[in-house]
Design a protein around this motif. Sequence first.
Motif, mmCIF file in Angstrom:
data_model
loop_
_atom_site.group_PDB
_atom_site.id
_atom_site.type_symbol
_atom_site.label_atom_id
_atom_site.label_comp_id
_atom_site.label_asym_id
_atom_site.label_seq_id
_atom_site.Cartn_x
_atom_site.Cartn_y
_atom_site.Cartn_z
ATOM 1 N N UNK A 98 -6.049 -29.916 7.417
ATOM 2 C CA UNK A 98 -7.462 -29.966 7.036
ATOM 3 C C UNK A 98 -7.649 -30.744 5.741
ATOM 4 N N UNK A 99 -6.805 -30.476 4.760
ATOM 5 C CA UNK A 99 -6.923 -31.161 3.472
ATOM 6 C C UNK A 99 -6.711 -32.666 3.620
ATOM 7 N N UNK A 100 -5.695 -33.056 4.409
ATOM 8 C CA UNK A 100 -5.413 -34.488 4.596
ATOM 9 C C UNK A 100 -6.572 -35.185 5.307
ATOM 10 N N UNK A 101 -7.090 -34.559 6.375
ATOM 11 C CA UNK A 101 -8.177 -35.176 7.137
ATOM 12 C C UNK A 101 -9.454 -35.259 6.309
ATOM 13 N N UNK A 102 -9.747 -34.218 5.554
ATOM 14 C CA UNK A 102 -10.971 -34.215 4.746
ATOM 15 C C UNK A 102 -10.918 -35.213 3.599
ATOM 16 N N UNK A 103 -9.705 -35.597 3.183
ATOM 17 C CA UNK A 103 -9.539 -36.612 2.146
ATOM 18 C C UNK A 103 -9.357 -38.014 2.743
ATOM 19 N N UNK A 104 -9.588 -38.119 4.055
ATOM 20 C CA UNK A 104 -9.450 -39.396 4.784
ATOM 21 C C UNK A 104 -8.014 -39.923 4.771
ATOM 22 N N UNK A 105 -7.045 -39.031 4.617
ATOM 23 C CA UNK A 105 -5.629 -39.411 4.701
ATOM 24 C C UNK A 105 -5.171 -39.181 6.140
#
Length: 470
Positions: A26-33
């Motif tokens: 979730x953190x990676x996707x929400x940071x566009x990573x």
Amino acid sequence: MTMKTKLYHHLQSTTTKNPQWNTLLREAANKSLFTKALSLYLHMLRSGAFPNAFTFPFAIKSCAALSLPITGKQLHCHVVKSGCLLEPFVQTSLISMYGKCSLIDNARQVFDENPQSRKLTVCYNSLLSGYALKSRVKDVVVLFCEMRGLGVEINGVTMLGLVQPCGIPGNLGLGMCVHGFCVKFGLDMDSSVGNCLLTMYVKSGEIDCGRKLFNEMPRKGLITWNAMINGYAQNGLANNVLELYKEMESKGVCPDPLTLVGVLSSCAHLGALSVGKEVERKMEGCGFSSNPFLNNALINMYARCGNLEKARDIFDGMPVKSVVSWTAIIGGYGMHGQGEVAVQLFDEMIRGGIRPDGTAFVSVLSACSHAGLTNKGVDYFGVMERKYGLRPSAEHYSCMVDLLGRAGRLNEARELIESMQARADGALWGALLGACKIHRNVDLIAGTRQVEVLGIAAKKKSAWPSTDEM
């Protein structure tokens, strides 16, 4: 307990034994990573953990953002295998992913395979967005009518999908109907919907309607100001751009690079050098000095305002020069009669491995015309399609007619017009007629009238020189 809360608790009950994977995803996707998110998903599988309904939306979203349809299909298989296909969040992510990857038929199949789809606004919204991205206007309207018929809730996101294809030429009538629907149900108060409607009007050339909507919007964010400013700029209303920009500043709204590109374009059009300099200072103050789009706009502004030295300094200082950068400086030298320099720069661009586009050729052909470099211009025109696969447009033909006409090569200019696959417009014949007037070639202009001019002279009688004037 609301439906959303029940759904959340249901999903929580199926959480894997390794919930930290979902948190990391979730953190990676929400940071566009997105690449990192997919890498985490692979590590998760290799660690022996099992994905669930919380895992898939972030992995599928990453595939959509990276346009990886094959990976998306593999994830779809994992979804089926894990038994999560009927979960609304997962299903919505799959529909959205297929739509963004231009696999709209796959998106429709996912939608149709689950009867619950026709009860969920989020599923309809995802499919509507997919159809809108492909400009399938009829499918967008049919799906929206189906939503209305089944009593599925309509929200702001629904309207965004419906408004988007209305900006396509010929769909303004539909767009105005959608606007009326938004007003009737109070959805026009949604700032995202209002911005989308505003963009639709300015793209369609309905500037007055766009400005009326702009004035009525209770909350104007930066996106709203940018839509109106760039709408004016794209429709050639440079004075309005500068007036609105001053109003924006007076309201304390800070511009971004998109705002300033539109303002600089208008400064170039009006020759408003002092305002352009103010924008350059604003760029420095806001930390935008290294923005390549703004630097391209600055080059164009200074060149058109006659300060070629400053334009060249900015150009030379750019670490990476795109074809837009080269075109701006080439056009600047060309319009001020320094065709030799423009040609040198064009050749230098080619040697540097930058592939010219249609606009670059317009600039160099115009430069050749104004500098009397007839043979050089003819050579450039020849390699456009032969070497670069660029089919000449009416603008390129107009440059060539002007080039040949200035050199007195009137027969070649006429033959060029007659060789066009598309019918030449009045501007092209007008350019030839103007050259005929300068070189007093009565026979050629009389012949031209017989072939083409009779069909358009009724509308533009004053544009054609009479035989007596010759």
